[in-house]
Structure formats: C-alpha cells, structure tokens
Design a protein around this motif. Structure first.
Motif, PDB file in Angstrom:
ATOM      1  N   THR A 174     -24.145 -44.367  42.805  1.00 27.89           N
ATOM      2  CA  THR A 174     -23.792 -44.871  41.483  1.00 27.89           C
ATOM      3  C   THR A 174     -24.356 -46.277  41.310  1.00 27.89           C
ATOM      4  O   THR A 174     -24.080 -47.172  42.109  1.00 27.89           O
ATOM      5  N   ALA A 175     -25.158 -46.448  40.251  1.00 25.41           N
ATOM      6  CA  ALA A 175     -25.846 -47.733  40.070  1.00 25.41           C
ATOM      7  C   ALA A 175     -26.568 -47.748  38.728  1.00 25.41           C
ATOM      8  O   ALA A 175     -26.738 -46.705  38.092  1.00 25.41           O
ATOM      9  N   THR A 176     -26.994 -48.933  38.326  1.00 25.11           N
ATOM     10  CA  THR A 176     -27.973 -49.050  37.257  1.00 25.11           C
ATOM     11  C   THR A 176     -29.347 -48.978  37.906  1.00 25.11           C
ATOM     12  O   THR A 176     -29.627 -49.704  38.864  1.00 25.11           O
ATOM     13  N   TYR A 177     -30.167 -48.084  37.391  1.00 30.55           N
ATOM     14  CA  TYR A 177     -31.504 -47.881  37.916  1.00 30.55           C
ATOM     15  C   TYR A 177     -32.516 -48.521  36.960  1.00 30.55           C
ATOM     16  O   TYR A 177     -32.496 -48.254  35.753  1.00 30.55           O
ATOM     17  N   PHE A 178     -33.387 -49.361  37.536  1.00 28.47           N
ATOM     18  CA  PHE A 178     -34.425 -50.047  36.777  1.00 28.47           C
ATOM     19  C   PHE A 178     -35.801 -49.579  37.235  1.00 28.47           C
ATOM     20  O   PHE A 178     -36.009 -49.338  38.429  1.00 28.47           O
ATOM     21  N   CYS A 179     -36.755 -49.498  36.298  1.00 25.88           N
ATOM     22  CA  CYS A 179     -38.152 -49.422  36.690  1.00 25.88           C
ATOM     23  C   CYS A 179     -38.822 -50.727  36.253  1.00 25.88           C
ATOM     24  O   CYS A 179     -38.373 -51.380  35.299  1.00 25.88           O
ATOM     25  N   ALA A 180     -39.881 -51.093  36.956  1.00 28.46           N
ATOM     26  CA  ALA A 180     -40.545 -52.366  36.688  1.00 28.46           C
ATOM     27  C   ALA A 180     -42.021 -52.254  37.048  1.00 28.46           C
ATOM     28  O   ALA A 180     -42.415 -51.454  37.898  1.00 28.46           O
ATOM     29  N   ARG A 181     -42.838 -53.061  36.401  1.00 26.44           N
ATOM     30  CA  ARG A 181     -44.281 -53.023  36.580  1.00 26.44           C
ATOM     31  C   ARG A 181     -44.755 -54.060  37.594  1.00 26.44           C
ATOM     32  O   ARG A 181     -44.236 -55.189  37.633  1.00 26.44           O
ATOM     33  N   LYS A 182     -45.738 -53.656  38.377  1.00 25.63           N
ATOM     34  CA  LYS A 182     -46.438 -54.600  39.236  1.00 25.63           C
ATOM     35  C   LYS A 182     -47.924 -54.522  38.916  1.00 25.63           C
ATOM     36  O   LYS A 182     -48.494 -53.436  38.866  1.00 25.63           O
ATOM     37  N   THR A 183     -48.545 -55.682  38.691  1.00 26.66           N
ATOM     38  CA  THR A 183     -49.983 -55.709  38.451  1.00 26.66           C
ATOM     39  C   THR A 183     -50.717 -56.112  39.720  1.00 26.66           C
ATOM     40  O   THR A 183     -50.111 -56.578  40.694  1.00 26.66           O
ATOM     41  N   ARG A 184     -52.027 -55.936  39.687  1.00 28.05           N
ATOM     42  CA  ARG A 184     -52.834 -56.211  40.884  1.00 28.05           C
ATOM     43  C   ARG A 184     -52.709 -57.658  41.340  1.00 28.05           C
ATOM     44  O   ARG A 184     -52.722 -57.944  42.543  1.00 28.05           O
ATOM     45  N   ASP A 185     -52.585 -58.581  40.383  1.00 28.38           N
ATOM     46  CA  ASP A 185     -52.679 -60.000  40.724  1.00 28.38           C
ATOM     47  C   ASP A 185     -51.369 -60.622  41.178  1.00 28.38           C
ATOM     48  O   ASP A 185     -51.322 -61.807  41.511  1.00 28.38           O
ATOM     49  N   LYS A 186     -50.290 -59.849  41.192  1.00 31.73           N
ATOM     50  CA  LYS A 186     -48.998 -60.425  41.609  1.00 31.73           C
ATOM     51  C   LYS A 186     -48.303 -59.464  42.560  1.00 31.73           C
ATOM     52  O   LYS A 186     -48.320 -58.255  42.349  1.00 31.73           O
ATOM     53  N   ASP A 187     -47.664 -59.990  43.572  1.00 33.94           N
ATOM     54  CA  ASP A 187     -46.821 -59.160  44.437  1.00 33.94           C
ATOM     55  C   ASP A 187     -45.378 -59.272  43.979  1.00 33.94           C
ATOM     56  O   ASP A 187     -44.478 -59.563  44.756  1.00 33.94           O
ATOM     57  N   ALA A 188     -45.195 -59.054  42.694  1.00 37.23           N
ATOM     58  CA  ALA A 188     -43.886 -59.192  42.055  1.00 37.23           C
ATOM     59  C   ALA A 188     -43.874 -58.294  40.829  1.00 37.23           C
ATOM     60  O   ALA A 188     -44.903 -57.732  40.448  1.00 37.23           O
ATOM     61  N   PHE A 189     -42.705 -58.175  40.218  1.00 37.34           N
ATOM     62  CA  PHE A 189     -42.506 -57.243  39.115  1.00 37.34           C
ATOM     63  C   PHE A 189     -42.314 -58.039  37.825  1.00 37.34           C
ATOM     64  O   PHE A 189     -41.292 -58.705  37.647  1.00 37.34           O
ATOM     65  N   ASP A 190     -43.325 -57.965  36.949  1.00 39.32           N
ATOM     66  CA  ASP A 190     -43.343 -58.905  35.845  1.00 39.32           C
ATOM     67  C   ASP A 190     -42.678 -58.404  34.569  1.00 39.32           C
ATOM     68  O   ASP A 190     -42.284 -59.206  33.737  1.00 39.32           O
ATOM     69  N   VAL A 191     -42.559 -57.094  34.402  1.00 38.09           N
ATOM     70  CA  VAL A 191     -41.887 -56.550  33.227  1.00 38.09           C
ATOM     71  C   VAL A 191     -40.949 -55.446  33.692  1.00 38.09           C
ATOM     72  O   VAL A 191     -41.359 -54.591  34.497  1.00 38.09           O
ATOM     73  N   TRP A 192     -39.729 -55.469  33.192  1.00 43.14           N
ATOM     74  CA  TRP A 192     -38.692 -54.538  33.619  1.00 43.14           C
ATOM     75  C   TRP A 192     -38.186 -53.725  32.428  1.00 43.14           C
ATOM     76  O   TRP A 192     -38.159 -54.208  31.288  1.00 43.14           O
ATOM     77  N   GLY A 193     -37.746 -52.517  32.718  1.00 39.14           N
ATOM     78  CA  GLY A 193     -36.997 -51.765  31.726  1.00 39.14           C
ATOM     79  C   GLY A 193     -35.580 -52.301  31.646  1.00 39.14           C
ATOM     80  O   GLY A 193     -35.159 -53.079  32.507  1.00 39.14           O
ATOM     81  N   PRO A 194     -34.824 -51.885  30.629  1.00 40.48           N
ATOM     82  CA  PRO A 194     -33.459 -52.378  30.458  1.00 40.48           C
ATOM     83  C   PRO A 194     -32.486 -51.807  31.475  1.00 40.48           C
ATOM     84  O   PRO A 194     -31.392 -52.357  31.656  1.00 40.48           O
ATOM     85  N   GLY A 195     -32.878 -50.715  32.147  1.00 40.68           N
ATOM     86  CA  GLY A 195     -32.007 -50.087  33.128  1.00 40.68           C
ATOM     87  C   GLY A 195     -31.173 -48.973  32.514  1.00 40.68           C
ATOM     88  O   GLY A 195     -30.916 -48.956  31.304  1.00 40.68           O
ATOM     89  N   THR A 196     -30.756 -48.040  33.378  1.00 36.91           N
ATOM     90  CA  THR A 196     -29.876 -46.955  32.952  1.00 36.91           C
ATOM     91  C   THR A 196     -28.809 -46.749  34.008  1.00 36.91           C
ATOM     92  O   THR A 196     -29.103 -46.678  35.206  1.00 36.91           O
TER      93      THR A 196
END
Lengths: 120, 107
Positions: free
Chosen positions: A92-114
């Motif tokens: 049980t949790a809020t599940y998020f998806c998020a984008r990673k681009t080539r130039d960053k080892d991080a997630f720069d844009v996230w969905g609102p979660g479900t």
C-alpha cells in the motif's frame, strides 16, 4: 510541456497482481538516454525506488522487489507499465513515475502519483 | 547496494535561518547525488543533481556540495515555502536509492 501521469486501480486484493500505467507527453520514450523510473511512498513514510526502464528497453529493479516486479514500455503509445505480482498490504503506497534524461542522474519531472491500497 | 543516511532527521528553524542537511552514502557514489524537496500531498521536486548543480528554476538560496560519500544541501536563508521534507538520492550503475528524508520544520 513535459508531463507524466499514473493510472490504475485504487484497490487491489492481497495475492493479486497490480498493474499501473504511466502515460507521458512532451518527450519521446525512444530518445537515446531517456528513461522512466517508478518510486513509491507508503503513507507517512519515505520514498522507495522500485525500478527503471531506459530508451533501449534495459531495465533495472530494486533488489528487494526484483522477483515480483516487471517494467515495460510501449513507445508508440507513450506508456510505461509497472506490474507487481502477489501484492501484500505492505505494498500500500502512493506510486509515482518520473523522468530521467541522459544528462542527469536524477528525476526531473514527476507524475502526481496514484494511491494504491492493498486490502481484502 | 548503496545505503543513504540523512542527518539530522528533523531541523527546527525559523524563516531567515540557514539550514544544513547532510547525506552520507555507504560507499562512494562519486557525484551521482541529487536532492529533492517534498511537501505534503505533492510529488518530489528536483532541487540539485550531480551533487552541486541546481535544477531549472531552483532559487540560488539552495546549494549542494560534496563528493564520494559525504554530501550537504544548504538553504542559505529559509523562506516560509522551504519548510518541507528533503530527500537525497544516488545512482550506482543501474541502481538508484533514496535516503530516509529530513524534515525542516518551524521552530
């Protein structure tokens, strides 16, 4: 504008399979180096990384979930799908998806979660 | 598997104060370290990537430093909207992980 949005069931019974979809817009899942990750957050708890899929279909999974988790994508429909088998109330949790681009080892844009609840 | 620890777990401060949050990795992650801010009911927001690089649109009161195993997020002068939970995140090979989070609360 880059957006991601998660969709799927609100309630799942124990032992069932959870399937969530992340629909993206404003970028292509086939762009070299692009990737989408899944993260979850139980109520009141910390973020937990689940897994990641790259533009070349390479996937990586959390050690603790790799036997139950599959991530795939449909580039033509701009969707990334998470499948988690044999769910338990601890999933049980809020599940998020998020984008990673080539130039960053991080997630720069996230969905609102479900929020997904596992309960009989 | 790289484990991240964050300290302190909670910081009690006032607007205008300086906030210093630490993140330690169980093994070197070079500079593959990011910081996020999360407010209740919202998705995390990327603040810093590559240990020191501010993400697009992030005010310059936020700064990151460190490499290897020890990292710091500094907020030079807290604004009311900065009271939130902060997470660090690392990448090693194809594996990612988050720290347990640190809360910046009103004193």
């Amino acid at each position: 504008q880059v957006t991601l949005k998660e969709s799927g069931p609100v309630l799942v019974k124990p032992t069932e399979t959870l399937t969530l979809t992340c629909t993206v817009s404003g970028f292509s899942l086939s762009t070299p180096g692009m990737g989408v990750t899944w993260v979850r957050q139980p109520p009141g708890q910390a973020l937990e990384w689940l897994g990641h899929i790259f533009s070349n279909d390479a996937t990586f999974y959390s050690t603790s979930l790799r036997t139950r988790l599959t991530i795939s994508k449909d580039t033509s429909r701009s969707r990334v799908v998470l499948t988690l088998t044999n769910v338990d109330p601890v999933d049980t949790a809020t599940y998020f998806c998020a984008r990673k681009t080539r130039d960053k080892d991080a997630f720069d844009v996230w969905g609102p979660g479900t929020l997904v609840t596992v309960s009989s | 598997e790289v484990v991240l620890t964050q300290s302190p777990a909670t910081l009690s401060l006032s607007p205008g104060d300086r906030a210093t949050l630490s993140c330690r990795a169980s093994q070197s992650v070079e500079t593959y370290l990011a910081w996020y801010q999360q407010k209740p009911g919202q998705a995390p927001r990327l603040l810093i990537h590559g240990a020191t690089n501010r993400a697009t649109g992030i005010p310059d009161r936020f700064s990151g430093s460190g490499s290897g195993t020890d990292f710091t997020l500094t907020i030079s002068s807290l604004e009311p909207e900065d009271f939130a939970v902060y997470y660090c995140q690392q990448r090693t090979g194809g594996q990612f992980s988050f720290g347990p989070g640190a809360r910046v609360e009103f004193k």
